[in-house]
Design a protein around this motif. Structure first.
Motif, PDB file in Angstrom:
ATOM      1  N   ARG A   1     -12.912  31.892 -25.409  1.00  0.00           N
ATOM      2  CA  ARG A   1     -12.814  31.662 -23.971  1.00  0.00           C
ATOM      3  C   ARG A   1     -11.642  30.743 -23.667  1.00  0.00           C
ATOM      4  NH1 ARG A   1     -17.505  28.474 -20.908  1.00  0.00           N
ATOM      5  NH2 ARG A   1     -16.371  26.745 -21.841  1.00  0.00           N
ATOM      6  N   VAL A   2     -10.875  31.107 -22.670  1.00  0.00           N
ATOM      7  CA  VAL A   2      -9.847  30.226 -22.134  1.00  0.00           C
ATOM      8  C   VAL A   2     -10.146  30.028 -20.651  1.00  0.00           C
ATOM      9  CG1 VAL A   2      -8.046  30.816 -23.799  1.00  0.00           C
ATOM     10  CG2 VAL A   2      -8.275  32.167 -21.726  1.00  0.00           C
ATOM     11  N   ALA A   3      -9.878  28.847 -20.162  1.00  0.00           N
ATOM     12  CA  ALA A   3     -10.125  28.550 -18.748  1.00  0.00           C
ATOM     13  C   ALA A   3      -8.900  27.814 -18.216  1.00  0.00           C
ATOM     14  CB  ALA A   3     -11.381  27.699 -18.582  1.00  0.00           C
ATOM     15  N   TYR A   4      -8.102  28.518 -17.468  1.00  0.00           N
ATOM     16  CA  TYR A   4      -6.861  27.936 -16.969  1.00  0.00           C
ATOM     17  C   TYR A   4      -7.134  27.029 -15.770  1.00  0.00           C
ATOM     18  CZ  TYR A   4      -4.836  31.599 -19.848  1.00  0.00           C
ATOM     19  OH  TYR A   4      -4.513  32.421 -20.896  1.00  0.00           O
ATOM     20  N   ALA A   5      -6.514  25.860 -15.788  1.00  0.00           N
ATOM     21  CA  ALA A   5      -6.620  24.936 -14.658  1.00  0.00           C
ATOM     22  C   ALA A   5      -5.292  24.951 -13.909  1.00  0.00           C
ATOM     23  CB  ALA A   5      -6.935  23.524 -15.143  1.00  0.00           C
ATOM     24  N   GLY A   6      -5.355  24.754 -12.620  1.00  0.00           N
ATOM     25  CA  GLY A   6      -4.137  24.756 -11.825  1.00  0.00           C
ATOM     26  C   GLY A   6      -4.263  23.838 -10.627  1.00  0.00           C
ATOM     27  N   ASN A   7      -3.140  23.535 -10.016  1.00  0.00           N
ATOM     28  CA  ASN A   7      -3.116  22.723  -8.808  1.00  0.00           C
ATOM     29  C   ASN A   7      -2.761  23.614  -7.626  1.00  0.00           C
ATOM     30  OD1 ASN A   7      -3.498  19.983  -9.923  1.00  0.00           O
ATOM     31  ND2 ASN A   7      -1.584  20.420 -10.984  1.00  0.00           N
ATOM     32  N   GLY A   8      -3.290  23.267  -6.477  1.00  0.00           N
ATOM     33  CA  GLY A   8      -2.986  24.039  -5.276  1.00  0.00           C
ATOM     34  C   GLY A   8      -2.905  23.150  -4.061  1.00  0.00           C
ATOM     35  N   ILE A   9      -2.240  23.643  -3.050  1.00  0.00           N
ATOM     36  CA  ILE A   9      -2.132  22.914  -1.784  1.00  0.00           C
ATOM     37  C   ILE A   9      -3.108  23.523  -0.798  1.00  0.00           C
ATOM     38  CG2 ILE A   9      -0.597  22.322   0.145  1.00  0.00           C
ATOM     39  CD1 ILE A   9       1.747  22.471  -1.836  1.00  0.00           C
ATOM     40  N   MET A  10      -4.025  22.721  -0.302  1.00  0.00           N
ATOM     41  CA  MET A  10      -5.082  23.219   0.574  1.00  0.00           C
ATOM     42  C   MET A  10      -4.832  22.921   2.056  1.00  0.00           C
ATOM     43  SD  MET A  10      -6.859  24.571  -1.699  1.00  0.00           S
ATOM     44  CE  MET A  10      -7.124  24.491  -3.444  1.00  0.00           C
ATOM     45  N   LYS A  11      -3.948  21.966   2.341  1.00  0.00           N
ATOM     46  CA  LYS A  11      -3.701  21.583   3.733  1.00  0.00           C
ATOM     47  C   LYS A  11      -2.199  21.409   3.951  1.00  0.00           C
ATOM     48  CE  LYS A  11      -6.359  18.367   5.416  1.00  0.00           C
ATOM     49  NZ  LYS A  11      -7.060  17.067   5.537  1.00  0.00           N
ATOM     50  N   ASP A  12      -1.797  21.472   5.192  1.00  0.00           N
ATOM     51  CA  ASP A  12      -0.390  21.272   5.518  1.00  0.00           C
ATOM     52  C   ASP A  12      -0.008  19.793   5.584  1.00  0.00           C
ATOM     53  OD1 ASP A  12       0.256  23.935   5.652  1.00  0.00           O
ATOM     54  OD2 ASP A  12      -0.244  24.117   7.786  1.00  0.00           O
ATOM     55  N   ASP A  13      -1.007  18.914   5.582  1.00  0.00           N
ATOM     56  CA  ASP A  13      -0.716  17.479   5.662  1.00  0.00           C
ATOM     57  C   ASP A  13       0.127  17.051   4.460  1.00  0.00           C
ATOM     58  OD1 ASP A  13      -2.459  17.805   7.696  1.00  0.00           O
ATOM     59  OD2 ASP A  13      -4.008  16.457   6.940  1.00  0.00           O
ATOM     60  N   ASN A  14       1.229  16.370   4.725  1.00  0.00           N
ATOM     61  CA  ASN A  14       2.092  15.855   3.655  1.00  0.00           C
ATOM     62  C   ASN A  14       2.455  16.947   2.644  1.00  0.00           C
ATOM     63  OD1 ASN A  14       1.913  13.115   4.654  1.00  0.00           O
ATOM     64  ND2 ASN A  14      -0.158  13.087   3.806  1.00  0.00           N
ATOM     65  N   VAL A  15       2.764  18.123   3.135  1.00  0.00           N
ATOM     66  CA  VAL A  15       2.989  19.263   2.258  1.00  0.00           C
ATOM     67  C   VAL A  15       4.171  19.051   1.318  1.00  0.00           C
ATOM     68  CG1 VAL A  15       4.429  20.566   3.888  1.00  0.00           C
ATOM     69  CG2 VAL A  15       3.066  21.783   2.164  1.00  0.00           C
ATOM     70  N   ASP A  16       5.208  18.342   1.773  1.00  0.00           N
ATOM     71  CA  ASP A  16       6.367  18.115   0.900  1.00  0.00           C
ATOM     72  C   ASP A  16       5.997  17.240  -0.283  1.00  0.00           C
ATOM     73  OD1 ASP A  16       8.011  19.679   2.463  1.00  0.00           O
ATOM     74  OD2 ASP A  16       8.723  17.996   3.680  1.00  0.00           O
ATOM     75  N   ALA A  17       5.206  16.194  -0.013  1.00  0.00           N
ATOM     76  CA  ALA A  17       4.766  15.309  -1.095  1.00  0.00           C
ATOM     77  C   ALA A  17       3.829  16.055  -2.046  1.00  0.00           C
ATOM     78  CB  ALA A  17       4.062  14.079  -0.520  1.00  0.00           C
ATOM     79  N   ALA A  18       2.973  16.906  -1.480  1.00  0.00           N
ATOM     80  CA  ALA A  18       2.054  17.682  -2.314  1.00  0.00           C
ATOM     81  C   ALA A  18       2.831  18.632  -3.216  1.00  0.00           C
ATOM     82  CB  ALA A  18       1.077  18.460  -1.437  1.00  0.00           C
ATOM     83  N   TRP A  19       3.868  19.265  -2.656  1.00  0.00           N
ATOM     84  CA  TRP A  19       4.666  20.182  -3.465  1.00  0.00           C
ATOM     85  C   TRP A  19       5.406  19.433  -4.578  1.00  0.00           C
ATOM     86  CZ3 TRP A  19       4.628  24.926  -4.749  1.00  0.00           C
ATOM     87  CH2 TRP A  19       5.730  25.474  -5.406  1.00  0.00           C
ATOM     88  N   ASP A  20       5.907  18.221  -4.263  1.00  0.00           N
ATOM     89  CA  ASP A  20       6.573  17.413  -5.287  1.00  0.00           C
ATOM     90  C   ASP A  20       5.612  17.078  -6.422  1.00  0.00           C
ATOM     91  OD1 ASP A  20       8.944  17.447  -3.908  1.00  0.00           O
ATOM     92  OD2 ASP A  20       8.656  15.471  -2.992  1.00  0.00           O
ATOM     93  N   TRP A  21       4.369  16.786  -6.064  1.00  0.00           N
ATOM     94  CA  TRP A  21       3.353  16.430  -7.072  1.00  0.00           C
ATOM     95  C   TRP A  21       3.034  17.637  -7.972  1.00  0.00           C
ATOM     96  CZ3 TRP A  21       1.494  12.472  -9.436  1.00  0.00           C
ATOM     97  CH2 TRP A  21       0.235  12.502 -10.030  1.00  0.00           C
TER      98      TRP A  21
END
Length: 204
Positions: A89-109
């Motif tokens: 079994r493999v279980a891939y983890a990922g990050n996602g952006i759920m809100k538009d608030d501070n979207v540039d900072a979220a994308w940088d992260w």
């Protein structure tokens, strides 16, 4: 899957439950406490040499490496192939952006966590293997034999079952039912019947 629904091949399931339960019931290659062991007991059994092998993922690697010397006191290996398939079994983890608030900072992260140095730092701190192909080609992973089993598993590993109700069925039906086989309360046939009934209920 059968007619678009999750289903169980009863014969194959009975064979599998029989094989795995017999490792405990007949072959006696599993600690006597296994039916009641939690993660903590399983890891302590391995760390103290009471258990020779443990089936786990890289998330426990840091804990084991702190107690035992990698390559000398313990090693890693991919799951062995069975008679019909090679499965892990493999279980891939990922990050996602759920809100538009501070979207540039979220994308940088998110972009930062996609860099190989960050992915390898996370691996070295937590034991969680990076999903980044760039990180997998890094010498810090390629040259470390303790990571080779995880790299090899990516070639044949499968995502876990995913359907509505899967988590509840696994936790509330499959696991306690298998435990009942280990404690002699159910036969493998009875256990599979219960798993089938539970699956049908979960899919309603």
């Amino acid at each position: 899957m059968k007619d678009g629904q999750a289903a169980i091949d009863k014969g194959a399931a009975v064979e599998a439950i029989t094989f795995y339960s017999n490792l405990f019931l007949k072959e006696k290659v599993v600690p006597p406490s296994a039916p009641n062991d939690s993660y903590r007991q399983i890891m302590e059994g391995f760390r103290t040499g009471q258990t020779a092998m443990v089936w786990h993922h890289t998330g426990s690697l840091i804990e084991i490496s702190a107690a035992l010397k990698p390559g000398e006191q313990f090693a890693t290996a991919p799951m062995p192939a069975g008679p019909k398939a090679h499965i892990a079994r493999v279980a891939y983890a990922g990050n996602g952006i759920m809100k538009d608030d501070n979207v540039d900072a979220a994308w940088d992260w998110i972009s930062f966590w996609g860099e190989k140095d960050a992915a390898i730092a996370l691996l070295e701190a937590t034991g969680y293997f990076p999903a980044s192909t760039a990180a997998l080609d890094d010498e810090r992973i390629k040259s470390n034999p303790i990571y080779q089993a995880a790299s090899q598993t990516l070639d044949f590993g499968r995502l876990p079952n995913s359907f509505v109700g899967a988590a509840g069925w696994s936790e509330n039906v499959v696991n306690p039912t298998f435990q009942s086989v280990l404690t002699g309360q159910l036969t493998p046939e009875q256990a599979v019947d219960r798993m089938i009934e539970g699956l049908e209920a979960a899919l309603r």
